[in-house]
Design an enzyme around this catalytic site. Structure first.
Site, PDB file in Angstrom:
ATOM      1  N   SER A   9       0.840  -1.195   0.000  1.00  0.00           N
ATOM      2  CA  SER A   9       0.000   0.000   0.000  1.00  0.00           C
ATOM      3  C   SER A   9       0.873   1.241   0.000  1.00  0.00           C
ATOM      4  CB  SER A   9      -0.899   0.016   1.237  1.00  0.00           C
ATOM      5  OG  SER A   9      -1.467   1.305   1.368  1.00  0.00           O
ATOM      6  N   HIS A  34      -1.033  -1.416  -4.326  1.00  0.00           N
ATOM      7  CA  HIS A  34      -2.306  -1.046  -3.703  1.00  0.00           C
ATOM      8  C   HIS A  34      -2.384   0.475  -3.534  1.00  0.00           C
ATOM      9  CE1 HIS A  34      -5.854  -2.091  -1.241  1.00  0.00           C
ATOM     10  NE2 HIS A  34      -5.491  -1.099  -0.433  1.00  0.00           N
ATOM     11  N   ASP A  36      -4.722   3.547  -2.222  1.00  0.00           N
ATOM     12  CA  ASP A  36      -5.860   3.868  -1.352  1.00  0.00           C
ATOM     13  C   ASP A  36      -6.422   5.241  -1.689  1.00  0.00           C
ATOM     14  OD1 ASP A  36      -6.074   1.622   0.530  1.00  0.00           O
ATOM     15  OD2 ASP A  36      -4.014   2.173   1.039  1.00  0.00           O
ATOM     16  N   MET A  38      -9.251   7.951  -0.812  1.00  0.00           N
ATOM     17  CA  MET A  38     -10.176   8.321   0.279  1.00  0.00           C
ATOM     18  C   MET A  38     -10.743   9.714   0.014  1.00  0.00           C
ATOM     19  SD  MET A  38      -8.029   7.061   3.590  1.00  0.00           S
ATOM     20  CE  MET A  38      -6.996   5.591   3.556  1.00  0.00           C
ATOM     21  N   HIS A  67      -8.174   0.798  -4.348  1.00  0.00           N
ATOM     22  CA  HIS A  67      -9.126   0.584  -3.251  1.00  0.00           C
ATOM     23  C   HIS A  67      -9.876   1.894  -3.014  1.00  0.00           C
ATOM     24  CE1 HIS A  67      -9.491  -0.408   1.378  1.00  0.00           C
ATOM     25  NE2 HIS A  67     -10.668  -0.375   0.783  1.00  0.00           N
ATOM     26  N   MET A  69     -12.202   4.062  -1.118  1.00  0.00           N
ATOM     27  CA  MET A  69     -12.911   4.288   0.150  1.00  0.00           C
ATOM     28  C   MET A  69     -13.651   5.608  -0.003  1.00  0.00           C
ATOM     29  SD  MET A  69      -9.843   2.972   2.583  1.00  0.00           S
ATOM     30  CE  MET A  69      -8.720   3.082   1.209  1.00  0.00           C
ATOM     31  N   MET A 139     -11.578  -5.976   5.224  1.00  0.00           N
ATOM     32  CA  MET A 139     -10.777  -5.002   5.977  1.00  0.00           C
ATOM     33  C   MET A 139     -10.497  -5.562   7.364  1.00  0.00           C
ATOM     34  SD  MET A 139      -9.998  -2.508   4.043  1.00  0.00           S
ATOM     35  CE  MET A 139      -9.174  -1.549   5.316  1.00  0.00           C
ATOM     36  N   ASP A 174      -6.580  -6.405   4.333  1.00  0.00           N
ATOM     37  CA  ASP A 174      -5.936  -5.084   4.329  1.00  0.00           C
ATOM     38  C   ASP A 174      -6.085  -4.467   5.711  1.00  0.00           C
ATOM     39  OD1 ASP A 174      -5.051  -2.514   3.742  1.00  0.00           O
ATOM     40  OD2 ASP A 174      -6.709  -2.038   2.370  1.00  0.00           O
TER      41      ASP A 174
HETATM   42  C1  DX5 Z   1      -6.416   1.661   5.339  1.00  0.00           C
HETATM   43  C2  DX5 Z   1      -5.916   1.303   3.961  1.00  0.00           C
HETATM   44  C3  DX5 Z   1      -4.789   0.370   3.961  1.00  0.00           C
HETATM   45  C4  DX5 Z   1      -3.543   0.856   4.668  1.00  0.00           C
HETATM   46  C5  DX5 Z   1      -2.887  -0.348   5.239  1.00  0.00           C
HETATM   47  O1  DX5 Z   1      -7.659   2.206   5.272  1.00  0.00           O
HETATM   48  O2  DX5 Z   1      -6.955   0.715   3.199  1.00  0.00           O
HETATM   49  O3  DX5 Z   1      -4.466  -0.067   2.641  1.00  0.00           O
HETATM   50  O4  DX5 Z   1      -2.647   1.542   3.849  1.00  0.00           O
HETATM   51  O5  DX5 Z   1      -1.824   0.061   6.007  1.00  0.00           O
HETATM   52  P1  DX5 Z   1      -1.113  -0.900   7.085  1.00  0.00           P
HETATM   53  O6  DX5 Z   1      -0.633  -2.116   6.353  1.00  0.00           O
HETATM   54  O7  DX5 Z   1      -0.012  -0.050   7.602  1.00  0.00           O
HETATM   55  O8  DX5 Z   1      -2.143  -1.237   8.123  1.00  0.00           O
HETATM   56 ZN    ZN Z   2      -6.412  -0.258   1.266  1.00  0.00          ZN
END
Ligand code: DX5
Ligand code: ZN
Length: 213
Positions: A9, A34, A36, A38, A67, A69, A139, A174
């Protein structure tokens, strides 16, 4: 399918040196990347969006595992597909009563469609969508931030989902994934591990990716 797909990620990467960090994971055994996304509504944090995914796609051939969110994910699927997403995962909790329509829309771009559940969502809520989704993302922390602690009860959802999947579908986790929590999940059927902190802040990217396999 026996190989575990490791998806670092980039939320834990150095955004001022993003290309360098992407090349580091690409050259040290990572399978996917990956990303993220948001929106500050679905989760209480804002990260990156379409232009950044486009720039990443220009500098790597890695499978881009995006991903989302975000609320109303259906509005942005075409844009993320057009800039090079290879997997788009949406949150079940954000799809309201359009889950199958949204998954089919993602697939219409010839890419993989993922469906994610937050820690408080029970796996039987998505039973009917498991045959449609190429990937289910469980998650293992509340989405929004890297570096949180793995929630073991979320890992316990995995066998229920695995039992309903075929061999070509992915079961991804994740949040708080490291060598030990990753094994907890692969023992229960996960075949894709996302990890941010553990990979980028380990001091040894190659070893940390290898230890997750
Ligand atoms: C959190 C993200 C993850 C995050 C994971 O909402 O979706 O992808 O980056 O980070 P770690 O592996 O540090 O928990
Ligand atoms: Zn993620």
């Amino acid at each position: 399918m026996s190989e575990i797909k490791i998806s670092p990620s980039i939320l834990s990467a150095d955004f001022a040196n993003l290309e360098r960090d992407i090349k580091l994971v690409e050259n040290n055994g990572a399978d996917w990347l990956h990303i993220d996304v948001m929106d500050g509504h679905f989760v209480p944090n804002i990260t990156i969006g379409i232009p950044v995914v486009k720039s990443i796609n220009d500098i790597t051939d890695m499978t881009l595992d995006v991903h989302l969110m975000i609320d109303n994910p259906e509005k942005y699927i075409k844009q993320f597909a057009d800039v090079g997403a290879d997997i788009i995962t949406v949150h079940y909790e954000a799809t309201q009563n359009k889950t199958d329509e949204i998954l089919n829309k993602i697939k219409s771009f010839g890419i993989m469609a993922g469906l994610s559940i937050k820690p408080k969502t029970k796996p039987d809520a998505i039973t009917q969508y498991i045959p449609i989704a190429d990937l289910i993302l469980v998650m293992t922390v509340e989405p929004g931030f890297g570096g949180q602690k793995f929630i073991q009860e979320c890992g316990d959802k995995l066998p229920f989902i695995k039992n309903l999947q075929n061999n070509s579908q992915y079961l991804q986790v994740d949040g708080g994934i490291n060598k030990d929590t990753g094994k907890y999940c692969t023992d229960r059927g996960a075949n894709s591990l996302v990890a941010g902190n553990y990979i980028f802040h380990s001091g040894n990217i190659k070893e940390s990716i290898k230890s997750l396999k």
